[in-house]
Structures are given as C-alpha cells and as structure tokens.
Design a protein around this motif. Sequence first.
Motif, PDB file in Angstrom:
ATOM      1  N   LEU A 124       0.518   4.773  -4.062  1.00  5.98           N
ATOM      2  CA  LEU A 124       1.686   5.649  -4.126  1.00  5.98           C
ATOM      3  C   LEU A 124       1.353   7.063  -4.602  1.00  5.98           C
ATOM      4  CD1 LEU A 124       4.355   3.207  -5.583  1.00  5.98           C
ATOM      5  CD2 LEU A 124       4.114   3.982  -3.222  1.00  5.98           C
ATOM      6  N   LEU A 125       0.108   7.287  -5.016  1.00  6.01           N
ATOM      7  CA  LEU A 125      -0.251   8.594  -5.564  1.00  6.01           C
ATOM      8  C   LEU A 125       0.002   9.722  -4.566  1.00  6.01           C
ATOM      9  CD1 LEU A 125      -1.400  10.419  -7.736  1.00  6.01           C
ATOM     10  CD2 LEU A 125      -3.693   9.884  -6.872  1.00  6.01           C
ATOM     11  N   ARG A 126      -0.527   9.603  -3.362  1.00 10.35           N
ATOM     12  CA  ARG A 126      -0.367  10.685  -2.378  1.00 10.35           C
ATOM     13  C   ARG A 126       1.102  10.924  -2.033  1.00 10.35           C
ATOM     14  NH1 ARG A 126      -3.401  13.766   1.155  1.00 10.35           N
ATOM     15  NH2 ARG A 126      -2.360  14.320   3.099  1.00 10.35           N
ATOM     16  N   PRO A 127       1.859   9.897  -1.625  1.00 12.58           N
ATOM     17  CA  PRO A 127       3.254  10.194  -1.263  1.00 12.58           C
ATOM     18  C   PRO A 127       4.080  10.707  -2.444  1.00 12.58           C
ATOM     19  CG  PRO A 127       2.842   7.823  -1.117  1.00 12.58           C
ATOM     20  CD  PRO A 127       1.518   8.498  -1.349  1.00 12.58           C
ATOM     21  N   TYR A 128       3.873  10.160  -3.631  1.00 11.43           N
ATOM     22  CA  TYR A 128       4.663  10.622  -4.778  1.00 11.43           C
ATOM     23  C   TYR A 128       4.324  12.075  -5.118  1.00 11.43           C
ATOM     24  CZ  TYR A 128       7.219  10.800  -9.121  1.00 11.43           C
ATOM     25  OH  TYR A 128       8.112  11.162 -10.104  1.00 11.43           O
ATOM     26  N   THR A 129       3.034  12.402  -5.082  1.00 10.53           N
ATOM     27  CA  THR A 129       2.614  13.768  -5.385  1.00 10.53           C
ATOM     28  C   THR A 129       3.180  14.745  -4.362  1.00 10.53           C
ATOM     29  OG1 THR A 129       0.603  12.946  -6.445  1.00 10.53           O
ATOM     30  CG2 THR A 129       0.622  15.256  -5.802  1.00 10.53           C
ATOM     31  N   LEU A 148      10.211   7.919   1.634  1.00  7.03           N
ATOM     32  CA  LEU A 148       9.870   6.851   0.700  1.00  7.03           C
ATOM     33  C   LEU A 148      10.576   7.013  -0.642  1.00  7.03           C
ATOM     34  CD1 LEU A 148       8.098   4.341   0.164  1.00  7.03           C
ATOM     35  CD2 LEU A 148       6.273   5.901  -0.530  1.00  7.03           C
ATOM     36  N   PHE A 149      10.710   8.249  -1.106  1.00 10.29           N
ATOM     37  CA  PHE A 149      11.279   8.485  -2.430  1.00 10.29           C
ATOM     38  C   PHE A 149      12.693   9.052  -2.408  1.00 10.29           C
ATOM     39  CE2 PHE A 149       6.741   8.249  -3.244  1.00 10.29           C
ATOM     40  CZ  PHE A 149       6.740   7.330  -4.275  1.00 10.29           C
ATOM     41  N   ALA A 150      13.347   9.054  -1.258  1.00 13.08           N
ATOM     42  CA  ALA A 150      14.713   9.586  -1.158  1.00 13.08           C
ATOM     43  C   ALA A 150      15.685   8.844  -2.069  1.00 13.08           C
ATOM     44  CB  ALA A 150      15.192   9.541   0.287  1.00 13.08           C
ATOM     45  N   SER A 151      15.602   7.520  -2.094  1.00 10.32           N
ATOM     46  CA  SER A 151      16.534   6.761  -2.939  1.00 10.32           C
ATOM     47  C   SER A 151      16.251   7.021  -4.415  1.00 10.32           C
ATOM     48  CB  SER A 151      16.465   5.271  -2.621  1.00 10.32           C
ATOM     49  OG  SER A 151      15.193   4.754  -2.908  1.00 10.32           O
ATOM     50  N   TYR A 152      14.985   7.212  -4.756  1.00 14.40           N
ATOM     51  CA  TYR A 152      14.614   7.550  -6.133  1.00 14.40           C
ATOM     52  C   TYR A 152      15.283   8.864  -6.530  1.00 14.40           C
ATOM     53  CZ  TYR A 152      11.663   9.470  -9.854  1.00 14.40           C
ATOM     54  OH  TYR A 152      11.213  10.058 -11.004  1.00 14.40           O
TER      55      TYR A 152
END
Length: 147
Positions: A85-90, A116-120
């Motif tokens: 998840l490092l690359r997408p989260y960054t 991937l992180f839209a709901s977050y």
Amino acid sequence: HVAHIYGKAFDVLDRSSTVSSVVLKFVSFDRIVEGLSRLKALPNLSSLHISHSDLNNLIQINHLVPLTGLTSLTLEEVPLRSSSLLRPYTLFRLPNLSEFNGQHVSSRDREQANSLFASYKRTVARVLHVDRSDTSGGGGATSAARV
C-alpha cells in the motif's frame, strides 16, 4: 543543489537556500517531523530522499503532506518499503509527485490510488467535520478538505 543530512543536522538548512534536493540518512522519522518546518521553508525543494529511517507506518506519510513542492520522493531502507500500500497511499497523499522510488508516476497510477483511498478520504472528512462541529463551533469543512 543537494543537501545531505545525517542525524540531527537540520541546522545546516537555510531558508534562503538554493537547495532543491534533500537526502536524509540515518535520521529517525520523529526527527524528520521535528525538522519539517525547515524543509517546508526551502523554496526550491522538489526532491526528498529518506534512507535508513524508522518509517514503518503509512500514517507517517501524512507528515510529508505540507511539502507541496515535492515532485520526487525516494524511500530507501525503511521498514515500510515492503508494504503493497506504500505507493498508492503516498500518491494519494502527495498529489504533486511525478516520481516515487525512482519510478515515474502516471495518471493511471494516480487514478488507482485515489480510487483505492476514496472511501478513506470521505470517512476522515466526515469524522473531522463531526468532531469540529461538536467541539470547536465550526471550521470542520476547511480542515476536512485537506484530508
């Protein structure tokens, strides 16, 4: 110009510096967070390389968000490097990056990260809005927009 910083040597950075790239080696992530205001004050900073640090949690990436001029970030020899998840989260948290860990960031990479992180993002914005409206009497929408 490149500044190589080891340990506690953030004092070498000067606000008027022409430094565009900073390499942090053997600097604890807590120390990096403490020195963030010095990094943020560098008007030409576009590249950051963190090596041999204790970066071990995705949430720590959030501390780099104020470095809005960053276009290149390299994380080397950090525990978090093996996380899928490092690359997408960054990429989600640092939208101006065009290079991450030596690889070009494509628009497709960015779209996948945001998806991937839209709901977050929605969840945190909602929580911040509720917390702000319950305790501070406003300002939640502005704070939530930065999430």
